[in-house]
Design a protein around this motif. Sequence first.
Motif, PDB file in Angstrom:
ATOM      1  N   GLU A  32      32.024 -40.225 -26.237  1.00 16.08           N
ATOM      2  CA  GLU A  32      31.274 -40.491 -24.740  1.00 16.08           C
ATOM      3  C   GLU A  32      31.601 -41.837 -24.327  1.00 16.08           C
ATOM      4  OE1 GLU A  32      27.138 -40.264 -22.375  1.00 16.08           O
ATOM      5  OE2 GLU A  32      27.312 -39.273 -24.287  1.00 16.08           O
ATOM      6  N   ALA A  33      31.160 -42.692 -25.349  1.00 14.34           N
ATOM      7  CA  ALA A  33      31.486 -44.370 -24.912  1.00 14.34           C
ATOM      8  C   ALA A  33      32.970 -44.474 -24.472  1.00 14.34           C
ATOM      9  CB  ALA A  33      31.131 -45.123 -26.115  1.00 14.34           C
ATOM     10  N   HIS A  34      34.039 -43.937 -25.458  1.00 12.14           N
ATOM     11  CA  HIS A  34      35.526 -43.962 -24.994  1.00 12.14           C
ATOM     12  C   HIS A  34      35.727 -43.555 -23.793  1.00 12.14           C
ATOM     13  CE1 HIS A  34      39.701 -44.528 -25.610  1.00 12.14           C
ATOM     14  NE2 HIS A  34      39.953 -43.336 -25.439  1.00 12.14           N
ATOM     15  N   ARG A  35      35.317 -42.229 -23.455  1.00 10.90           N
ATOM     16  CA  ARG A  35      35.374 -41.643 -22.107  1.00 10.90           C
ATOM     17  C   ARG A  35      34.987 -42.199 -21.084  1.00 10.90           C
ATOM     18  NH1 ARG A  35      32.447 -37.611 -19.876  1.00 10.90           N
ATOM     19  NH2 ARG A  35      30.955 -37.749 -21.468  1.00 10.90           N
ATOM     20  N   THR A  36      33.817 -42.524 -21.013  1.00  9.19           N
ATOM     21  CA  THR A  36      32.919 -43.277 -19.763  1.00  9.19           C
ATOM     22  C   THR A  36      33.054 -44.781 -19.676  1.00  9.19           C
ATOM     23  OG1 THR A  36      31.017 -43.551 -20.924  1.00  9.19           O
ATOM     24  CG2 THR A  36      31.367 -41.332 -20.108  1.00  9.19           C
ATOM     25  N   GLY A  37      33.598 -45.335 -20.873  1.00  5.61           N
ATOM     26  CA  GLY A  37      33.745 -46.716 -20.631  1.00  5.61           C
ATOM     27  C   GLY A  37      32.227 -47.531 -20.687  1.00  5.61           C
ATOM     28  N   ARG A  38      31.263 -46.908 -21.170  1.00  2.82           N
ATOM     29  CA  ARG A  38      29.988 -47.368 -21.143  1.00  2.82           C
ATOM     30  C   ARG A  38      29.915 -47.959 -22.775  1.00  2.82           C
ATOM     31  NH1 ARG A  38      25.745 -42.825 -20.273  1.00  2.82           N
ATOM     32  NH2 ARG A  38      24.245 -44.667 -20.210  1.00  2.82           N
ATOM     33  N   GLY A  39      28.901 -48.674 -22.916  1.00  2.00           N
ATOM     34  CA  GLY A  39      28.775 -49.347 -24.336  1.00  2.00           C
ATOM     35  C   GLY A  39      27.786 -48.512 -25.259  1.00  2.00           C
ATOM     36  N   VAL A  40      28.331 -48.461 -26.477  1.00  2.00           N
ATOM     37  CA  VAL A  40      27.505 -47.607 -27.627  1.00  2.00           C
ATOM     38  C   VAL A  40      26.286 -47.891 -27.474  1.00  2.00           C
ATOM     39  CG1 VAL A  40      27.324 -47.495 -29.853  1.00  2.00           C
ATOM     40  CG2 VAL A  40      29.830 -47.322 -28.823  1.00  2.00           C
ATOM     41  N   ILE A  41      25.704 -49.227 -27.577  1.00  2.00           N
ATOM     42  CA  ILE A  41      24.087 -49.370 -27.259  1.00  2.00           C
ATOM     43  C   ILE A  41      23.631 -48.681 -26.088  1.00  2.00           C
ATOM     44  CG2 ILE A  41      22.512 -51.150 -27.918  1.00  2.00           C
ATOM     45  CD1 ILE A  41      24.363 -50.593 -30.194  1.00  2.00           C
ATOM     46  N   GLU A  42      24.172 -48.888 -25.083  1.00  2.00           N
ATOM     47  CA  GLU A  42      23.744 -48.362 -23.847  1.00  2.00           C
ATOM     48  C   GLU A  42      23.382 -46.842 -23.958  1.00  2.00           C
ATOM     49  OE1 GLU A  42      25.157 -47.850 -19.191  1.00  2.00           O
ATOM     50  OE2 GLU A  42      26.391 -48.960 -20.575  1.00  2.00           O
ATOM     51  N   ILE A  43      24.319 -46.267 -24.584  1.00  2.00           N
ATOM     52  CA  ILE A  43      24.040 -44.635 -24.822  1.00  2.00           C
ATOM     53  C   ILE A  43      22.771 -44.623 -25.759  1.00  2.00           C
ATOM     54  CG2 ILE A  43      25.212 -42.617 -25.521  1.00  2.00           C
ATOM     55  CD1 ILE A  43      27.656 -43.734 -24.490  1.00  2.00           C
ATOM     56  N   VAL A  44      22.874 -45.252 -26.881  1.00  2.87           N
ATOM     57  CA  VAL A  44      21.813 -45.044 -27.861  1.00  2.87           C
ATOM     58  C   VAL A  44      20.478 -45.246 -27.221  1.00  2.87           C
ATOM     59  CG1 VAL A  44      20.961 -45.954 -30.047  1.00  2.87           C
ATOM     60  CG2 VAL A  44      23.493 -45.466 -29.934  1.00  2.87           C
ATOM     61  N   ARG A  45      20.409 -46.299 -26.470  1.00  2.00           N
ATOM     62  CA  ARG A  45      19.069 -46.856 -26.015  1.00  2.00           C
ATOM     63  C   ARG A  45      18.561 -45.621 -24.949  1.00  2.00           C
ATOM     64  NH1 ARG A  45      20.342 -52.825 -25.940  1.00  2.00           N
ATOM     65  NH2 ARG A  45      19.137 -53.647 -27.293  1.00  2.00           N
ATOM     66  N   GLU A  46      19.674 -45.221 -24.044  1.00  2.27           N
ATOM     67  CA  GLU A  46      19.206 -44.232 -23.191  1.00  2.27           C
ATOM     68  C   GLU A  46      18.712 -42.890 -23.779  1.00  2.27           C
ATOM     69  OE1 GLU A  46      22.552 -41.615 -21.032  1.00  2.27           O
ATOM     70  OE2 GLU A  46      22.041 -43.253 -19.790  1.00  2.27           O
ATOM     71  N   ARG A  47      19.503 -42.567 -24.783  1.00  2.83           N
ATOM     72  CA  ARG A  47      18.870 -41.287 -25.781  1.00  2.83           C
ATOM     73  C   ARG A  47      17.793 -41.495 -26.518  1.00  2.83           C
ATOM     74  NH1 ARG A  47      24.512 -38.182 -27.479  1.00  2.83           N
ATOM     75  NH2 ARG A  47      25.539 -38.046 -25.536  1.00  2.83           N
ATOM     76  N   GLN A  48      17.138 -42.789 -26.619  1.00  8.76           N
ATOM     77  CA  GLN A  48      16.208 -43.357 -27.778  1.00  8.76           C
ATOM     78  C   GLN A  48      16.325 -42.604 -29.095  1.00  8.76           C
ATOM     79  OE1 GLN A  48      12.683 -41.880 -25.378  1.00  8.76           O
ATOM     80  NE2 GLN A  48      12.976 -43.544 -23.962  1.00  8.76           N
TER      81      GLN A  48
END
Length: 469
Positions: free
Chosen positions: A428-444
């Motif tokens: 997802e990070a590779h596809r969206t360009g978002r940061g890994v930690i950002e996604i982990v925090r978002e999903r708690q």
Amino acid sequence: MVTTRTEHDLLGTREVPRDAYYGIHTLRAVENFPITGRQISAYPELINALAAIKQAAALSNRDLGLLDASKARAIIAACEDVRSGQLHDQFVVDVIQGGAGTSTNMNANEVIANRALEHLGRQRGDYSALHPIDHVNMGQSTNDVYPTALRIAAIHGVNHLTDAMTVLRKGFIAKSREFHDILKMGRTQLQDAVPMTLGQEFQTYAVMLDEDQKRLREATLLISEINLGGTAIGTRIASHPDFAVTVCSHLNRITNLHLLTASDLIEATQDCGAFVQVSGVLKRFAVKLSKICNDLRLLSSGPRAGLNEINLPPMQSGSSIMPGKINPVIPEVVNQVAFEVIGNDLTVTMAAEAGQLQLNAFEPIIAHSLFKSLTHLHAACLTLESRCIRGITANTAQLEAMVTHSIGLVTVLNPYIGYETATAIALEAHRTGRGVIEIVRERQLVPEETLEKILSPEGLCHLHKAEPL
């Protein structure tokens, strides 16, 4: 007009410049070997080693009752003159020469003899009073003098090199401490791997140098075994039975080294394996030093279109057409020294292999190759430390951004969220360009307190307080 004196050898007579300390044998060698234009005086450690051997031989022959005390004193005084730096300009034969080093030995014999004659109040060339071969070369052969001189000079060369390596190693240690807790991304196969610190990266370079310093010191033990006293092929012909032991003792005192007479002088006279070993260790160091310089060029690449993680100190303009361009010229010159050393090692290998029966005739090219490697690596180490490593700075913002946005950061989360979930986040990070930690925090997926601990330099890199190397 140049005035001359007449000297003779087995081929006839020749006119030698009257003010020259060398004689007819050296004159013929200069004419026979116009190869590199580089004289053996380019390697002062070799000249000093030859003088030390001749001095030890004169002392030994005096002690054994073979050499008149007055002649011995004159030879010893002449050798001390040479070892103090005098008359080096009289060692004029080319570094590459036929004859297994005979021309170098003859050059030394003649210079020392003519200087000794002056100490006796005689004219240069008055060999009836003191002879280059009968007295200076008494009990010796080129075949034991030359390799012994090469070993002594190589030991000193290795010692000088390890001193320079210490300077460079300390430079890397200083940077490892300066960059101790600066996070960055490590890379494998030029792809994002896992986080580390810039300090750890530079500490690695210090450790690499420390390993090679140890290997070089080990290699010097092999070249501390000498064949002096073996004369022509190691059978001690034309030499006093006690000469080998006596001359080694005097030589150790003069050079302040711990040289050992080989147990088998015939083997020692023909075997060049120790030189191959030393050259191989120099190649090993050159390979690793070049790898370090490759890293420095990569890490400083840019400034806009490269990694741009560190800044090398700007040393000169980089282009005659591109304004503002700065090149990594210091790592580049060290790379080229490494390439030369690798080639020198091949030359040493081939020359050592080419020996036949009781002698290797190719020790001059072994000497030339070894001394080039030693002197150029010495200069490269000092240049790299003073004109590059000392002035390196870190681009902390760039380093932090790379860690924050790297997909490789997901690896550290494996123990907490599992490989499958971590893989999905990476995709997802590779596809969206978002940061890994950002996604982990978002999903708690991981508690914030745990996440902060994981993402600290200590958590990411098992970082501890910097330890002295």
